[in-house]
Write a protein that holds these residues in place. Sequence first.
Motif, PDB file in Angstrom:
ATOM      1  N   ARG A  50      19.922 -31.808 -15.524  1.00  0.00           N
ATOM      2  CA  ARG A  50      20.557 -32.492 -14.302  1.00  0.00           C
ATOM      3  C   ARG A  50      21.985 -32.578 -14.606  1.00  0.00           C
ATOM      4  NH1 ARG A  50      22.865 -37.172 -13.736  1.00  0.00           N
ATOM      5  NH2 ARG A  50      21.863 -38.134 -15.590  1.00  0.00           N
ATOM      6  N   ASP A  54      24.940 -30.322 -12.597  1.00  0.00           N
ATOM      7  CA  ASP A  54      26.225 -31.239 -12.113  1.00  0.00           C
ATOM      8  C   ASP A  54      27.585 -30.393 -12.572  1.00  0.00           C
ATOM      9  OD1 ASP A  54      24.634 -33.087 -11.067  1.00  0.00           O
ATOM     10  OD2 ASP A  54      24.982 -34.593 -12.418  1.00  0.00           O
ATOM     11  N   SER A  58      30.301 -28.636 -10.441  1.00  0.00           N
ATOM     12  CA  SER A  58      31.612 -28.959 -10.444  1.00  0.00           C
ATOM     13  C   SER A  58      32.466 -27.786 -10.477  1.00  0.00           C
ATOM     14  CB  SER A  58      32.054 -29.854 -11.583  1.00  0.00           C
ATOM     15  OG  SER A  58      31.209 -30.847 -11.381  1.00  0.00           O
TER      16      SER A  58
END
Length: 141
Positions: A50, A54, A58
């Motif tokens: 996860r 992320d 980003s």
Amino acid sequence: MININVTLLIQMGNFLVLLFLMNLVLYRPIRRIVAQRKQFVDERQAEIERMDADVKASIESFNQKIQDARRLGREKIQELKAAAYEQEKELTQKAVEQAGKQLQEMRAQIQEEIRGARDQLSGQVKAFSVELAQKILGRSL
């Protein structure tokens, strides 16, 4: 040799009781600990995946923002170039108009000076021609 008698049944019963007790005391707790450890590792792995997703999101967002900023910068540069070109055109047009006006003024001034010179020369030519005619004819007019 092996004799089959009651002791074999007692030994088998003993083995089954020992197996049952070892299962209760030893195997089940170890399997439970192994299952808990596997669950812990799976949870951490899911958390890592996860967080990795992320981070990738980003980075993608950051790269998109950089591309948008570059595109916006190029557009701004084009706008500024267009504005500068328009301003240059206006300034050039004003300079051409001003030069044209100055040229017209200078031509008018030169025409005025030519007229003045002609008037002055025509008076002098008249006097000169009368004087020349008198000299040629030898008498006064």
